[in-house]
Design a protein around this motif. Sequence first.
Motif, short mmCIF file in Angstrom:
data_model
loop_
_atom_site.label_atom_id
_atom_site.label_comp_id
_atom_site.label_asym_id
_atom_site.label_seq_id
_atom_site.Cartn_x
_atom_site.Cartn_y
_atom_site.Cartn_z
N THR A 1 -6.35 9.33 -10.42
CA THR A 1 -6.20 10.18 -9.25
C THR A 1 -6.07 11.64 -9.66
OG1 THR A 1 -5.20 8.40 -7.96
CG2 THR A 1 -4.71 10.64 -7.25
N ASN B 1 -14.68 6.07 0.21
CA ASN B 1 -13.47 6.49 0.93
C ASN B 1 -13.25 5.83 2.29
OD1 ASN B 1 -11.86 8.45 -0.54
ND2 ASN B 1 -13.73 9.67 -0.60
N GLN C 1 0.83 -1.21 0.00
CA GLN C 1 0.00 0.00 0.00
C GLN C 1 0.86 1.26 0.00
OE1 GLN C 1 -3.21 -0.11 2.82
NE2 GLN C 1 -3.89 -2.13 2.14
N TYR D 1 -3.94 4.27 -12.65
CA TYR D 1 -4.39 4.77 -11.34
C TYR D 1 -3.90 6.19 -11.10
CZ TYR D 1 -5.85 0.04 -10.34
OH TYR D 1 -6.49 -1.17 -10.39
N LEU E 1 0.71 3.95 -3.11
CA LEU E 1 0.35 5.36 -2.92
C LEU E 1 1.49 6.28 -3.34
CD1 LEU E 1 -1.73 4.82 0.25
CD2 LEU E 1 -2.55 6.00 -1.78
N GLN F 1 -0.39 9.00 5.24
CA GLN F 1 0.20 10.21 4.64
C GLN F 1 -0.45 10.60 3.31
OE1 GLN F 1 4.15 8.55 4.60
NE2 GLN F 1 4.85 10.10 6.05
N HIS F 2 -0.86 9.62 2.55
CA HIS F 2 -1.31 9.91 1.19
C HIS F 2 -2.73 9.44 0.93
CE1 HIS F 2 3.15 9.88 0.50
NE2 HIS F 2 2.80 11.02 -0.04
N GLN F 3 -3.37 10.14 0.01
CA GLN F 3 -4.74 9.83 -0.40
C GLN F 3 -4.72 9.63 -1.91
OE1 GLN F 3 -7.39 10.09 2.00
NE2 GLN F 3 -8.62 9.06 0.47
N SER F 4 -5.44 8.65 -2.39
CA SER F 4 -5.42 8.43 -3.84
C SER F 4 -6.66 8.96 -4.55
CB SER F 4 -5.30 6.94 -4.13
OG SER F 4 -6.53 6.30 -3.91
N HIS F 5 -7.81 8.97 -3.89
CA HIS F 5 -9.09 9.27 -4.54
C HIS F 5 -9.36 8.33 -5.70
CE1 HIS F 5 -8.20 13.11 -2.39
NE2 HIS F 5 -9.38 12.79 -1.93
N ASP F 6 -8.91 7.10 -5.55
CA ASP F 6 -9.25 6.04 -6.49
C ASP F 6 -9.40 4.76 -5.67
OD1 ASP F 6 -9.85 4.81 -8.85
OD2 ASP F 6 -7.81 4.85 -9.66
N PHE G 1 -8.37 -0.36 -1.04
CA PHE G 1 -7.87 0.66 -0.11
C PHE G 1 -7.73 1.96 -0.90
CE2 PHE G 1 -3.34 1.36 -1.19
CZ PHE G 1 -3.13 0.34 -2.09
N SER G 2 -7.69 3.09 -0.20
CA SER G 2 -7.59 4.36 -0.92
C SER G 2 -6.62 5.34 -0.27
CB SER G 2 -8.97 5.02 -1.03
OG SER G 2 -9.53 5.24 0.24
N HIS G 3 -6.17 5.05 0.94
CA HIS G 3 -5.23 5.98 1.54
C HIS G 3 -4.34 5.32 2.59
CE1 HIS G 3 -8.70 6.33 4.36
NE2 HIS G 3 -7.75 6.38 5.26
N SER G 4 -3.25 6.02 2.89
CA SER G 4 -2.38 5.63 4.01
C SER G 4 -2.46 6.77 5.02
CB SER G 4 -0.95 5.46 3.52
OG SER G 4 -0.42 6.71 3.12
N VAL H 1 1.24 6.40 -7.13
CA VAL H 1 0.12 7.21 -7.60
C VAL H 1 0.42 8.70 -7.44
CG1 VAL H 1 -2.22 7.90 -6.93
CG2 VAL H 1 -1.69 5.50 -7.28
N LEU I 1 -8.09 1.39 -5.01
CA LEU I 1 -6.88 0.64 -5.31
C LEU I 1 -7.05 -0.82 -4.88
CD1 LEU I 1 -4.29 3.33 -4.08
CD2 LEU I 1 -5.44 3.14 -6.29
N GLY J 1 -9.80 -1.94 3.03
CA GLY J 1 -8.61 -2.80 2.99
C GLY J 1 -7.35 -2.07 3.40
N GLY J 2 -7.46 -0.81 3.76
CA GLY J 2 -6.28 -0.01 4.07
C GLY J 2 -5.65 -0.37 5.40
N VAL J 3 -4.34 -0.16 5.49
CA VAL J 3 -3.66 -0.45 6.76
C VAL J 3 -3.69 0.76 7.70
CG1 VAL J 3 -2.16 -2.26 5.86
CG2 VAL J 3 -1.40 0.12 5.77
N ALA K 1 -2.81 15.00 -2.17
CA ALA K 1 -3.93 15.18 -1.24
C ALA K 1 -3.69 14.36 0.03
CB ALA K 1 -5.23 14.74 -1.90
#
Lengths: 259, 298
Positions: free
Chosen positions: A44, B73, A7, A40, A11, B113-118, B108-111, A14, B120, B77-79, A81
């Motif tokens: 984004t 959002n 992950q 991806y 990220l 620190q980061h956001q994807s807006h997709d 998942f879509s973010h960690s 991306v 994943l 599945g995100g950690v 973001a």
Amino acid sequence: MSLALIQQDFLKAVNSNHNGLCGHLCQGGALKPMDRVNIYRNNTQQARVRALSDIYPMTVGIIGTRLFNMFCHRYSDSHPATHWDLNQYGREFPQFIAEQAIRFDGLAELLYLEELGHLEWLLHQSYYAVNSTEFPLEQFSGLDSASQQACRLLLSPSVGLINTDWPLYDLWQHWQQGTLPDALDPLSTTEYLCVSKDRHRPTVTPINREQYLLLSKLSHTSLVALATQPELASALKALPEYVAKGWITDFYLLGADRV
Amino acid sequence: MPVTPSHTIRSAGIGLRTPHIKPLLEQDWDIPWLEVLTDNFLSKGNLLSGTNLDLALLDSICERYPVTLHGVNLSLGGVAPLDKGYLNAMKQLYRRTSAAWVSEHACFSHSTQHQSHDLLPLPYTAEAVEHMANRISQVQDFLGEQILLENVSAYLSYQNSEMSEGEFLAEVVEQSDCLLLLDINNAYVNAQNLGGTPEDFFAALPLHRVREIHLAGYADKGTYLLDAHNNPVADKVWTLYQSVLEQIPETPTLIEWDNDIPELEVLINEATTAAQLMSKAVDKLPREALRATQCHSP
């Protein structure tokens, strides 16, 4: 490879063209691993372009979609973001776009872009701001005179203030009619504007310098201290009007529990 | 607070999109239900105030149509830890709209620190199964309801996957006791982009847990199919839909359209086609089998 590392690499890929993920992907098919990651990345970026276009429609109208989108992509690369809500994305975009614009013929002279962007951000913030309750007049009236004078007044979260040397109010009015002025010349005197929410819709109201100063100082200066400033004397008389308009929605006393 | 006319979600509905809100409120339409995009109504001011324009319109919609909520959002599945603010807001919206159910994606879509807006995709590993199942359980405990988990479109796959997508979802659903939202367009797009067949994917799923089906159009990019939601449902996807209906004929179905959004009538026509196929599938079933496939709200 752990879920967390995948992950993290995904990220990074991306948001910044990092290719660490590619080594963990299956090969084969019509696309290389990096091409697959780029789908991806593109998705984004498109989401961020759409968000910025919604927040800065006047800027899009002035510089055109092609350049605007290019600036959005660059901004997306340098400003990943950090929040799921894209309505909170793009606060620094006005400054970014002004820095970019000076390198382009035809845009370099649009010196108002940053201030226009700031106005658009305030309008956007105003729309999504929490709707405030009415000013607690009864509670305020119940205070003794000394306490009242010690109070600091709070602006509604939907109120924003801007001062500018460009005729942004005129530009905004044009935009309400679906047009944009042909050219913008700097003003001879600074313009002061208050952004607020009129029922559900953000609106812009011209105010004078004294009103601007007063509204800027309200939340961190007591009423008694404001009253000692001669230049604010006439603006202070308009406080009931600001309460009636919903610009001032609360008060607090230093050290007191309630806000 | 609006009162939803009925919790009954049946037949074929459409995804609520901003350009259609006005026509939906100005005229009576024969639309059995609408799916609301959760994230469009969670911006910070929205749920804290009762008079935001977006929410005021949504209230009016909910007075006239049964709705479900569909989020993007939650990052199941995100950690990164589940976002409690987001969850709280989602719960408020769930109550406010009296939505029949909440659905989210297997991704998942973010960690931190980061956001994807997709959306994943996850690797299909035992670790990911356990992780996502635990998080779904947390969400369900918080909401007090089962949620629906949707299969996502994907453009890549991981070397370390230990099972197929169908097996992965089946395992997650089993461990978390959630329900499924089966996106047939995504299944088709994935088969084209990554190999395998939609039929094998469907066969691995516990179809009795499917409470909703999604249909949408893809964009053919030459070397891959993009799950763009910008076209009518493709013929091959309609064919797959019919094959799924043979097993779960009364499953509420939704038409999604997110880009190059057409007139409302276009979406209604697509939904009508889906409803007709559902009716045909129901007619083909023996009476006993039909009783066994009756769907209920979770």
